[in-house]
Design a protein around this motif. Structure first.
Motif, short mmCIF file in Angstrom:
data_model
loop_
_atom_site.label_atom_id
_atom_site.label_comp_id
_atom_site.label_asym_id
_atom_site.label_seq_id
_atom_site.Cartn_x
_atom_site.Cartn_y
_atom_site.Cartn_z
N LYS A 76 0.80 -1.23 0.00
CA LYS A 76 0.00 0.00 0.00
C LYS A 76 0.83 1.28 0.00
CE LYS A 76 -4.30 -1.79 1.81
NZ LYS A 76 -5.49 -1.45 2.60
N ARG A 77 2.08 1.20 0.42
CA ARG A 77 2.98 2.34 0.42
C ARG A 77 2.40 3.58 1.10
NH1 ARG A 77 8.26 1.04 -0.39
NH2 ARG A 77 8.33 -0.74 -1.80
N PRO A 78 2.16 3.54 2.41
CA PRO A 78 1.68 4.75 3.09
C PRO A 78 2.69 5.88 2.95
CG PRO A 78 2.48 3.12 4.67
CD PRO A 78 2.42 2.43 3.34
N ARG A 79 2.20 7.06 2.70
CA ARG A 79 3.08 8.22 2.58
C ARG A 79 3.55 8.70 3.96
NH1 ARG A 79 2.51 12.55 -1.16
NH2 ARG A 79 1.41 11.05 -2.47
N LEU A 80 2.67 8.54 4.94
CA LEU A 80 2.96 9.05 6.28
C LEU A 80 2.45 8.05 7.31
CD1 LEU A 80 3.70 11.35 8.31
CD2 LEU A 80 1.39 12.26 7.93
N ILE A 81 3.26 7.79 8.33
CA ILE A 81 2.85 6.97 9.47
C ILE A 81 2.85 7.88 10.69
CG2 ILE A 81 3.41 5.01 10.94
CD1 ILE A 81 4.79 3.72 8.53
N VAL A 82 1.67 8.09 11.26
CA VAL A 82 1.53 8.96 12.42
C VAL A 82 1.35 8.10 13.67
CG1 VAL A 82 0.25 10.85 13.49
CG2 VAL A 82 0.40 10.70 11.00
N ILE A 83 2.33 8.14 14.54
CA ILE A 83 2.18 7.50 15.84
C ILE A 83 1.48 8.53 16.71
CG2 ILE A 83 3.41 6.55 17.83
CD1 ILE A 83 5.63 5.71 15.88
N GLY A 84 0.20 8.30 16.95
CA GLY A 84 -0.58 9.40 17.49
C GLY A 84 -1.57 9.03 18.57
N GLY A 85 -1.57 9.84 19.62
CA GLY A 85 -2.58 9.73 20.66
C GLY A 85 -2.18 8.82 21.80
N GLY A 86 -2.09 9.37 23.00
CA GLY A 86 -1.84 8.55 24.17
C GLY A 86 -0.42 8.62 24.68
N GLN A 87 -0.17 7.85 25.74
CA GLN A 87 1.15 7.83 26.38
C GLN A 87 2.03 6.80 25.67
OE1 GLN A 87 0.75 10.68 27.77
NE2 GLN A 87 1.60 10.15 29.78
N LEU A 88 2.26 6.98 24.39
CA LEU A 88 2.98 5.99 23.60
C LEU A 88 4.49 6.07 23.75
CD1 LEU A 88 0.83 5.97 20.34
CD2 LEU A 88 0.58 4.60 22.41
N LEU A 89 4.97 7.05 24.51
CA LEU A 89 6.40 7.15 24.79
C LEU A 89 6.73 6.67 26.20
CD1 LEU A 89 7.18 10.63 23.17
CD2 LEU A 89 7.14 8.38 22.10
N LEU A 90 5.81 5.92 26.79
CA LEU A 90 6.05 5.40 28.14
C LEU A 90 7.29 4.51 28.17
CD1 LEU A 90 2.53 4.38 29.50
CD2 LEU A 90 4.03 6.13 30.41
N PRO A 91 8.06 4.58 29.26
CA PRO A 91 9.30 3.80 29.33
C PRO A 91 9.08 2.36 29.78
CG PRO A 91 9.09 5.17 31.28
CD PRO A 91 7.91 5.50 30.40
N HIS A 92 8.31 1.60 29.01
CA HIS A 92 8.28 0.17 29.30
C HIS A 92 8.53 -0.62 28.03
CE1 HIS A 92 4.23 -0.39 27.72
NE2 HIS A 92 3.73 0.46 28.57
N THR A 93 8.86 -1.87 28.20
CA THR A 93 9.45 -2.68 27.12
C THR A 93 8.61 -2.68 25.85
OG1 THR A 93 10.55 -4.10 28.74
CG2 THR A 93 10.27 -4.98 26.51
N THR A 94 7.32 -2.95 25.97
CA THR A 94 6.49 -3.09 24.78
C THR A 94 6.46 -1.80 23.96
OG1 THR A 94 5.10 -4.75 25.85
CG2 THR A 94 4.17 -3.61 23.95
N PHE A 95 6.24 -0.67 24.61
CA PHE A 95 6.11 0.59 23.88
C PHE A 95 7.44 1.02 23.27
CE2 PHE A 95 2.02 2.60 25.80
CZ PHE A 95 1.32 1.45 25.48
N LEU A 96 8.53 0.87 24.01
CA LEU A 96 9.83 1.27 23.48
C LEU A 96 10.23 0.38 22.30
CD1 LEU A 96 11.81 2.03 26.76
CD2 LEU A 96 10.79 3.67 25.17
N THR A 97 9.95 -0.91 22.42
CA THR A 97 10.23 -1.82 21.30
C THR A 97 9.38 -1.47 20.09
OG1 THR A 97 10.77 -3.58 22.87
CG2 THR A 97 10.33 -4.23 20.60
#
Length: 360
Positions: A94-115
């Motif tokens: 599909k070749r997305p032009r933009l990937i937006v990581i958006g909304g929420g505490q997605l930069l939390l310092p735990h293994t799943t989110f950082l990975t």
């Protein structure tokens, strides 16, 4: 999961495709609605949109089984890599032009989110997509972020074409790590188009508690008694004579706290009907909030959705993130939405095209 009217059968056309990456497969209803709010606003433009799970694909039985086995053997990071990179065939097709990581505490310092952050960087390179962080945040729990967490966040930020954080607290944390103070964008739930019926007579106080375990991890409260007393003080300030109290939460993890809180409030308010509202999905949550006069809570999205739907909201600040949002929720709703629309337009002009079309 996507804006079908703008996607051709082969998944690739002249209309830019934007992937919205958020917690769309979680049992936290607030997190589910964040991506929907962003998608709602993006659909004002000549774009195709799809929403994908931040922690990786997991709906196919085989993939779900494989990830479960990896987690059982404490290979959480590998499970997340497998989940995110399972989107590679779709990304290549599909070749997305933009990937937006958006909304929420997605930069939390735990293994799943950082990975997951690292995996999405790799996936974006594979399909030659730009990557953005939009209205995301982080928190410090029991001390500063580890050196490893800081290194991963610095690397992730270095790969982003566009960054907007969601609150002042997150900005302060990342400024200490990176030396940069990134702009803020309102919570993407404010992108939802929700309205309460005009004929509804609002009645009742809604109480939306986060779990005690979550609350105590931030050291703002030190016991259940202290935590519950904060709710009682706010309820006393808002409750009308004979008015019902409804206890609910936007997160599945809070279900026991909801029951415990309801028992406490039944004892404290014998003259008022206290009931527990079981919320199976976002429609049920919205239906409840459309009718409440006041919402008091320590779950941010119970408050934000109440604000959008016209209820009076009163926050129990269990952490610095909640404290940051108290000031925002005092603003007029249209002012917050205007800021969100402005930041979304800035996102698109910086990552897709300076002449991106807005559709009415």
């Amino acid at each position: 999961m996507h804006n079908k009217k703008q996607v051709q059968d082969n998944g690739v056309d002249d209309i830019p495709l934007v992937w919205i990456v958020h917690r769309c497969q979680t049992r936290n209803l607030g997190d589910q609605l964040l991506g929907l709010g962003l998608e709602t606003q993006l659909q004002h433009y000549a774009l195709a949109t799809e929403r994908l799970e931040f922690t990786g694909k997991g709906k196919s039985p085989l993939l779900r089984f494989a990830r479960k086995v990896l987690k059982r053997f404490r290979l959480q990071s590998l499970s997340t890599w497998v989940g995110v990179l399972s989107y590679v065939p779709r990304a290549v097709a599909k070749r997305p032009r933009l990937i937006v990581i958006g909304g929420g505490q997605l930069l939390l310092p735990h293994t799943t989110f950082l990975t997951a952050l690292s995996a999405w960087i790799r996936l974006a390179k594979i399909c030659d997509a730009r990557l953005a962080l939009f209205s995301v945040g982080t928190e410090e729990r029991k001390g500063p972020l580890s050196a490893r967490s800081q290194a991963i966040l610095r690397d992730a930020i270095a790969h982003m074409s566009f960054i907007r954080l969601r609150d002042q607290h997150s900005r302060d944390i990342l400024a200490r790590i990176t030396g940069e103070r990134f702009p803020l964008a309102p919570d993407t739930a404010y992108g939802l188009v929700l309205q309460s019926p005009h004929h509804v007579d609002r009645i009742g106080v809604g109480v939306c508690p986060a779990s005690l375990k979550s609350v105590l991890s931030y050291d703002r409260f030190h016991s259940r008694e202290e935590y519950y007393q904060a709710f009682i003080d706010r309820i006393d300030a808002n409750l009308l004579s004979g008015e019902p109290i409804t206890v609910f939460s936007t997160a599945w993890a809070d279900r026991r706290e909801v029951l415990t809180m309801a028992c406490r409030l039944e004892t404290h308010y014998p003259e008022n009907k206290v009931e527990v509202a079981h919320i199976p999905d976002s429609d049920a949550l919205i239906a409840l909030l459309q009718n409440l006069r006041v919402v008091i809570g320590s779950r941010m999205h119970g408050l934000i959705l109440g604000h959008i739907l016209g209820a009076t909201v009163d926050s129990i600040s269990r952490n610095d993130k909640m404290a940051s949002y108290e000031e925002q929720m005092s603003e007029p709703l249209e002012s917050i939405r205007a800021k969100l629309r402005l930041e979304i337009r800035s996102l698109l002009t910086h990552t897709i095209s300076e002449s991106i079309d807005e559709q009415g």
